[in-house]
Scaffold this active site. Structure first.
Site: not given
Length: 363
Positions: A278, A326, A338
């Site tokens: 990520c 994240h 993402h």
């Protein structure tokens, strides 16, 4: 990522961001408030004890992947710090070598001075001048003698300073080696934790039949739908759900890079060119736009300027979960791009489909 590959991906996918957002909208993931006279109809609710049990499995799998994500952040941070420390050690080593060479040079010059005095029988130059009986020779020689003494003193002072610098460089190098070793151990520990959590999640998924895995994916989408709809209906974004001001030129470049990677697999610790985690995706996207950002989602949250969620614009980074484990990039219209987790690919999703911690703006 090299230009040729980037160009091929951009040409082959064309308006990938527009298409992806349209697809997500078609799946009712990005339903904006006020678009209909009534709330959008929710997807079919799961029913039965079997579905409930499967939903619990989904939550367990999500929790394991989230732990893996946090461990990945720890691994990436340790690796980033280790690279910096390795570079510092190289610079210190060069300084030590240069210092040793300068000390040897100064010692040679001082030795030459000592040998010259020895050849005169050890009689100081001032005494020889006084015994010469020649006033002009004495005056000229006295001036040169003062210059020579000043030069010797300067060499001795420089020798002392260089020796002190050398001791400092050596101590700093030793300290950096200790930090490097500590980071190596942290990397190993984090790496083991990542593999452990991913293996546990994959083991849970492997126990499911094909039909159950399909249903698991449906449950995942249903949960994202509910979260996204609730987020948009809360009025979290300005301008009827579009967010804040238009993106900057750099922000557009970052979004263009990130969306060009749609379909690339998630691989923990990866930062391109063919796979990403990520924060690897967001870091490389902003690097392509000419802006350096920290390697991990936690460092991005800690170090980059924060902006209100309602004011976010394309290119801003959305940080998720209380532990900042994240990160995604906002692309506009309530959507983000993402790299979700192992077993998934870079994709467009609803920006509110996960719990938002906050938003940061690289530039």
């Amino acid at each position: 990522m090299n230009r040729s590959r980037s160009g091929r991906k951009c040409r082959s996918r064309g308006s990938s961001i527009t298409t992806a957002i349209a697809l997500v909208c078609a799946l009712s993931v990005l339903v904006l408030p006020g678009q209909a006279s009534a709330d959008p109809a929710p997807p079919p609710a799961a029913g039965g004890e079997g579905d409930k049990s499967l939903d619990e499995v989904r939550r367990d799998i999500d929790a394991l992947y989230r732990k893996a994500g946090a461990a990945t952040d720890a691994y990436n941070l340790a690796e980033d710090q280790a690279q910096g420390q390795s570079g510092e050690i190289v610079k210190l080593a060069r300084s030590i070598v240069a210092g040793e060479e300068r000390i040897n040079e100064l010692k040679d010059r001082l030795g030459a001075q000592a040998r010259a005095q020895y050849r005169t029988g050890g009689v100081p130059q001032s005494a020889r001048l006084m015994l010469s009986g020649d006033p002009d020779l004495f005056l000229r020689g006295a001036g040169r003698m003062q210059q020579g003494q000043a030069a010797v003193k300067g060499m001795l002072d420089e020798l002392t300073r260089t020796q002190e610098d050398l001791r400092t460089y050596s101590q700093d190098a030793s300290s950096e080696w200790q930090k490097l070793e500590a980071n190596r151990k942290r990397k190993e520990k984090a790496q083991k934790e990542v593999k452990k959590q991913i293996a546990a999640a994959e083991k849970l998924e492997a126990r499911l039949e094909e039909k159950e895995r399909s249903r698991l994916l449906e449950l995942e989408r249903e949960e994202q739908y509910r979260a996204q709809t609730a987020w948009l209906n809360s009025g979290a974004l300005k301008n009827g759900g579009k967010g804040g001001a238009a993106s900057t030129a750099q922000g557009k470049q970052a979004v263009s890079f990130a969306t060009a990677q749609i379909g690339d697999p998630y691989v923990w610790g990866a930062e391109g060119p063919a796979a990403f985690d990520c924060s690897g995706l967001t870091q490389q996207a902003w690097r392509a736009a000419g802006r350096a950002v920290p390697r991990t989602s936690q460092e991005q949250w800690r170090l980059l300027p924060k902006v209100a969620v309602a004011d976010m614009r394309p290119g801003d980074l959305i940080i998720y979960f209380p532990d900042a484990s994240h990160v995604a990039m906002y692309v506009g219209d309530g959507a983000m791009v993402h790299a979700p987790r192992p077993g998934r690919t870079v994709t467009i999703a609803g920006a509110g489909s996960m719990p938002i911690l906050g938003v940061v703006r690289p530039g």
